[in-house]
Enzyme design. Structure first.
Site, PDB file in Angstrom:
ATOM      1  N   ASP A  89       0.834  -1.199   0.000  1.00  0.00           N
ATOM      2  CA  ASP A  89       0.000   0.000   0.000  1.00  0.00           C
ATOM      3  C   ASP A  89       0.876   1.259   0.000  1.00  0.00           C
ATOM      4  O   ASP A  89       0.538   2.260  -0.626  1.00  0.00           O
ATOM      5  CB  ASP A  89      -0.924   0.011   1.229  1.00  0.00           C
ATOM      6  N   ALA A 111      -2.656  12.373  21.015  1.00  0.00           N
ATOM      7  CA  ALA A 111      -2.314  12.691  22.407  1.00  0.00           C
ATOM      8  C   ALA A 111      -2.588  14.140  22.804  1.00  0.00           C
ATOM      9  O   ALA A 111      -1.664  14.924  23.041  1.00  0.00           O
ATOM     10  CB  ALA A 111      -0.842  12.327  22.682  1.00  0.00           C
TER      11      ALA A 111
HETATM   12  P1  NAP Z   1       4.821   2.147   6.767  1.00  0.00           P
HETATM   13  O1  NAP Z   1       5.240   2.756   8.047  1.00  0.00           O
HETATM   14  O2  NAP Z   1       5.635   1.096   6.178  1.00  0.00           O
HETATM   15  O3  NAP Z   1       3.302   1.638   6.790  1.00  0.00           O
HETATM   16  C1  NAP Z   1       2.483   1.451   7.796  1.00  0.00           C
HETATM   17  C2  NAP Z   1       1.487   0.347   7.405  1.00  0.00           C
HETATM   18  O4  NAP Z   1       0.296   0.961   6.913  1.00  0.00           O
HETATM   19  C3  NAP Z   1       1.960  -0.601   6.312  1.00  0.00           C
HETATM   20  O5  NAP Z   1       1.623  -1.895   6.717  1.00  0.00           O
HETATM   21  C4  NAP Z   1       1.157  -0.184   5.101  1.00  0.00           C
HETATM   22  O6  NAP Z   1       0.906  -1.249   4.201  1.00  0.00           O
HETATM   23  C5  NAP Z   1      -0.124   0.245   5.755  1.00  0.00           C
HETATM   24  N1  NAP Z   1      -1.014   1.116   5.011  1.00  0.00           N
HETATM   25  C6  NAP Z   1      -0.733   2.144   4.160  1.00  0.00           C
HETATM   26  N2  NAP Z   1      -1.862   2.711   3.723  1.00  0.00           N
HETATM   27  C7  NAP Z   1      -2.892   2.033   4.286  1.00  0.00           C
HETATM   28  C8  NAP Z   1      -4.294   2.147   4.229  1.00  0.00           C
HETATM   29  N3  NAP Z   1      -4.888   3.094   3.499  1.00  0.00           N
HETATM   30  N4  NAP Z   1      -5.043   1.289   4.958  1.00  0.00           N
HETATM   31  C9  NAP Z   1      -4.467   0.343   5.729  1.00  0.00           C
HETATM   32  N5  NAP Z   1      -3.142   0.181   5.816  1.00  0.00           N
HETATM   33  C10 NAP Z   1      -2.363   1.028   5.119  1.00  0.00           C
HETATM   34  O7  NAP Z   1       4.632   3.324   5.692  1.00  0.00           O
HETATM   35  P2  NAP Z   1       4.000   3.198   4.263  1.00  0.00           P
HETATM   36  O8  NAP Z   1       3.831   1.788   3.855  1.00  0.00           O
HETATM   37  O9  NAP Z   1       4.760   4.097   3.401  1.00  0.00           O
HETATM   38  O10 NAP Z   1       2.521   3.802   4.480  1.00  0.00           O
HETATM   39  C11 NAP Z   1       2.329   5.131   4.782  1.00  0.00           C
HETATM   40  C12 NAP Z   1       1.187   5.234   5.742  1.00  0.00           C
HETATM   41  O11 NAP Z   1       1.523   4.656   6.986  1.00  0.00           O
HETATM   42  C13 NAP Z   1       0.813   6.653   6.090  1.00  0.00           C
HETATM   43  O12 NAP Z   1       0.018   7.246   5.109  1.00  0.00           O
HETATM   44  C14 NAP Z   1       0.098   6.446   7.404  1.00  0.00           C
HETATM   45  O13 NAP Z   1      -1.296   6.250   7.207  1.00  0.00           O
HETATM   46  C15 NAP Z   1       0.656   5.176   7.962  1.00  0.00           C
HETATM   47  N6  NAP Z   1       1.314   5.423   9.234  1.00  0.00           N
HETATM   48  C16 NAP Z   1       0.780   4.848  10.333  1.00  0.00           C
HETATM   49  C17 NAP Z   1       1.282   5.112  11.588  1.00  0.00           C
HETATM   50  C18 NAP Z   1       0.639   4.456  12.756  1.00  0.00           C
HETATM   51  O14 NAP Z   1      -0.274   3.647  12.548  1.00  0.00           O
HETATM   52  N7  NAP Z   1       1.044   4.796  13.971  1.00  0.00           N
HETATM   53  C19 NAP Z   1       2.364   5.979  11.741  1.00  0.00           C
HETATM   54  C20 NAP Z   1       2.893   6.561  10.586  1.00  0.00           C
HETATM   55  C21 NAP Z   1       2.354   6.272   9.330  1.00  0.00           C
HETATM   56  P3  NAP Z   1       2.063  -1.900   3.284  1.00  0.00           P
HETATM   57  O15 NAP Z   1       2.889  -2.712   4.209  1.00  0.00           O
HETATM   58  O16 NAP Z   1       1.300  -2.730   2.298  1.00  0.00           O
HETATM   59  O17 NAP Z   1       2.829  -0.779   2.642  1.00  0.00           O
END
Ligand code: NAP
Ligand code: MN
Length: 264
Positions: A49, A185
């Site tokens: 994703d 937070a």
């Molecule tokens: P990452 O840190 O590797 O990804 C975080 C996880 O989110 C990965 O497992 C990714 O899937 C998944 N993901 C991305 N978009 C999603 C969606 N729309 N619905 C469900 N899961 C999703 O970073 P990344 O892969 O580049 O993804 C960026 C996204 O990570 C940001 O847009 C943000 O939403 C999210 N993120 C989450 C947190 C948190 O939950 N605390 C913190 C920072 C960022 P894949 O493994 O398939 O790439």
């Protein structure tokens, strides 16, 4: 470009035999693989994703293109509807005469006079220092609350299953054009008070964040998986944009089926 047959593949793994097999298969079906995304009318990411988010961003949220995600992992994703092992499913879906198209809302963040930025998952803003971060939150022209805490994130419906979900936001159907605002937070006591829960804004509304001084005007800002290089900021305006990302809609693959297969 009435005929949809120019594919641009966005991927990191260059020397994978499975990827070469995919290119061959696409060409056998009469698709032309292009090296410049501007020449494409189908853009396909290969990865996860996160790769899909990058593919959309690096190709400038094209409105005249169909996007699709192929996962290289064992599980499908929220944006990745196809597995590299079963790509003939995707070729079938795209070559079918009447493919159904699904449209995902995209938000736009205006930062001072520094520019406008599109996000498919979310826009996030958080303190860049160890102290709390303060901002005045306006819904349209109403001063709604003064936030003090780590930060806030504003998610699209498809972004609702990502960062937004980790901070206890609701999962939102992408058929609803809206924005979800969630806190990271927040401080809540007799001096500082915020709503405390996530809230969902109709797509016609505007959210404005005014950052108040005190050495805190250097937050970290993120657009999906990319950090914004702008450092100093006074005001951010966030709205739903007029762009939508078009993807291939498959049978038995509604948003809620994806949510179930991913989380339940
Ligand atoms: P990452 O840190 O590797 O990804 C975080 C996880 O989110 C990965 O497992 C990714 O899937 C998944 N993901 C991305 N978009 C999603 C969606 N729309 N619905 C469900 N899961 C999703 O970073 P990344 O892969 O580049 O993804 C960026 C996204 O990570 C940001 O847009 C943000 O939403 C999210 N993120 C989450 C947190 C948190 O939950 N605390 C913190 C920072 C960022 P894949 O493994 O398939 O790439
Ligand atoms: Mn990732």
């Amino acid at each position: 470009m009435t005929e949809r047959n120019h594919i641009y593949f966005f991927h990191k793994e260059r020397s994978d035999a499975k990827i070469f097999a995919l290119f061959e298969l696409a060409e056998r079906y009469g698709f032309q693989i292009v090296q410049n995304p501007n020449d494409a009318n189908i853009i396909i990411s290969i990865g996860g994703d996160g790769t899909f988010l990058q593919a959309v961003r690096k190709t400038n949220f094209r409105q005249d293109c169909l996007y699709a995600g192929i996962t290289t992992k064992n599980e499908l994703g929220l944006y990745c509807d196809f597995q590299l092992e079963h790509v003939s499913d995707m070729i079938d879906a795209i070559t079918q005469e009447k493919i159904e198209v699904r449209r995902y809302p995209v938000l736009i963040a205006n930062i001072d006079d520094q520019g406008s930025f599109y996000c498919l998952n979310e826009f996030s803003i958080r303190s860049g220092i160890i102290k709390t971060f303060v901002m005045d939150v306006f819904i349209d022209d109403l001063h709604f609350e003064t936030f003090r805490g780590d930060g806030m994130l504003i998610a699209t419906p498809t972004g609702s299953t990502a960062y937004n979900k980790s901070v206890n936001g609701a999962v939102v159907d992408p058929m609803l054009p809206c924005l979800q605002v969630s806190e990271i937070a927040s401080l809540n006591n007799n001096r500082y008070r915020t709503l405390g829960s996530s809230f969902i804004l109709d797509g016609s509304r505007k959210l404005t964040l005014k950052i108040t001084g005190d050495g805190n005007e250097y937050p970290l800002m993120g657009m999906d998986n990319e950090a914004l290089s702008i450092r100093h900021v006074d005001k951010v305006e966030i709205k739903l944009s007029d762009k939508k990302i078009k993807t291939v809609k498959l049978k038995d693959n509604s948003f809620w089926e994806k949510v179930r297969r991913t989380f339940l």
